[in-house]
Design an enzyme around this catalytic site. Structure first.
Site, mmCIF file in Angstrom:
data_model
loop_
_atom_site.group_PDB
_atom_site.id
_atom_site.type_symbol
_atom_site.label_atom_id
_atom_site.label_comp_id
_atom_site.label_asym_id
_atom_site.label_seq_id
_atom_site.Cartn_x
_atom_site.Cartn_y
_atom_site.Cartn_z
ATOM 1 N N ASP A 18 0.825 -1.149 -0.025
ATOM 2 C CA ASP A 18 -0.275 -0.163 -0.090
ATOM 3 C C ASP A 18 0.777 1.116 -0.066
ATOM 4 O O ASP A 18 1.671 1.561 0.996
ATOM 5 C CB ASP A 18 -0.701 -0.040 1.277
ATOM 6 C CG ASP A 18 -1.799 1.003 1.359
ATOM 7 O OD1 ASP A 18 -1.618 2.005 0.772
ATOM 8 O OD2 ASP A 18 -2.575 1.149 2.323
ATOM 9 N N GLY A 40 -9.235 4.255 -6.571
ATOM 10 C CA GLY A 40 -8.001 3.541 -6.548
ATOM 11 C C GLY A 40 -6.775 4.492 -5.546
ATOM 12 O O GLY A 40 -7.399 4.762 -4.637
ATOM 13 N N VAL A 41 -5.513 4.254 -6.431
ATOM 14 C CA VAL A 41 -4.692 4.988 -5.614
ATOM 15 C C VAL A 41 -5.003 6.433 -5.220
ATOM 16 O O VAL A 41 -4.598 6.940 -4.280
ATOM 17 C CB VAL A 41 -3.297 4.882 -6.185
ATOM 18 C CG1 VAL A 41 -3.115 5.681 -7.569
ATOM 19 C CG2 VAL A 41 -2.250 4.990 -5.206
ATOM 20 N N ASP A 42 -5.676 6.964 -6.090
ATOM 21 C CA ASP A 42 -5.977 8.444 -5.868
ATOM 22 C C ASP A 42 -6.842 8.632 -4.730
ATOM 23 O O ASP A 42 -6.515 9.617 -3.941
ATOM 24 C CB ASP A 42 -6.408 9.064 -7.116
ATOM 25 C CG ASP A 42 -7.010 10.520 -7.270
ATOM 26 O OD1 ASP A 42 -6.093 11.317 -6.270
ATOM 27 O OD2 ASP A 42 -7.508 11.180 -8.052
ATOM 28 N N THR A 129 -2.468 1.819 -14.913
ATOM 29 C CA THR A 129 -2.768 0.519 -15.148
ATOM 30 C C THR A 129 -3.972 -0.131 -14.336
ATOM 31 O O THR A 129 -4.310 -1.307 -14.433
ATOM 32 C CB THR A 129 -1.623 -0.654 -14.530
ATOM 33 O OG1 THR A 129 -1.365 -0.369 -13.093
ATOM 34 C CG2 THR A 129 -0.313 -0.197 -15.148
ATOM 35 N N ILE A 131 -8.139 1.346 -13.718
ATOM 36 C CA ILE A 131 -9.225 1.832 -14.625
ATOM 37 C C ILE A 131 -8.710 2.673 -15.806
ATOM 38 O O ILE A 131 -9.602 2.415 -16.827
ATOM 39 C CB ILE A 131 -10.119 2.704 -13.644
ATOM 40 C CG1 ILE A 131 -9.836 4.009 -13.236
ATOM 41 C CG2 ILE A 131 -10.924 1.996 -12.509
ATOM 42 C CD1 ILE A 131 -10.546 5.096 -12.817
#
Length: 181
Positions: A18, A40-42, A129, A131
């Site tokens: 993470d 996601g990561v955002d 990589t 969505i």
């Protein structure tokens, strides 16, 4: 974790985990053009970092209208274990016409910004990589290629982490990094 030491004694690491838990001067956010958070990561970075990140993103958005694809801006890291978050907007995959160049620009612009901030460590997610559907092997090839090119011509950054949330990306990056050594 996979680690190699290469040119100019730079440590390149591939970590499965993470990114919001990483300790680095800079954590890179795979942002969208609005800079207002997302999935996601955002979304994870905005949530873990707290409201200070969004507040600065709003200021940037008000000043310049967001962040174009391939560009990078920075904010505080809020509650993350970093000094800054660099937000870069990766391309959405659409048959590969301009996307490889745009993804390369994400890495080049992020590394140049990190250098201007006098940071020595940086943690990258797997930009585009999720969505945005950029093919994972091609994205890894571009990411590693841009990082290697940068560290061969610039001093100052001592540690670069590729933080992979999923096992597939981890294996791809670890294999490609092994090929570089």
């Amino acid at each position: 974790m996979k680690e190699i030491i290469i040119h100019n004694q730079v440590s390149l690491k591939v970590i499965r985990g993470d990114i919001t838990k990483c300790k680095a001067d800079i954590i890179v956010n795979a942002a969208n053009t609005s800079l207002l958070g997302g999935g996601g990561v955002d979304g994870a970075i905005h949530k873990a970092g707290g409201p200070a990140i969004l507040a600065e993103c709003v200021q940037i958005r008000n000043r310049q209208g967001g962040c174009p694809v391939g560009e990078a801006v920075y904010t505080t890291a809020g509650q993350l274990q970093a000094d800054y978050v660099i937000h870069t907007v990766g391309p959405v995959w659409n048959r590969g016409q301009q996307e490889p160049e745009l993804l390369g620009r994400c890495y080049r612009n992020t590394l140049a910004l990190a250098r201007s901030l006098n940071c020595t460590s940086i943690a990258f997610p797997n930009i585009s990589t999720g969505i945005y559907r950029f093919p994972k092997p091609k994205a890894a090839e571009i990411a590693i290629g841009e990082v290697l090119s940068f560290i061969r011509t610039h001093m100052g950054i001592a540690e670069i982490q590729f933080v992979c949330f999923d096992e597939e990306n981890y294996r791809i990056y670890a294999d490609k990094l092994s090929d570089c050594h």
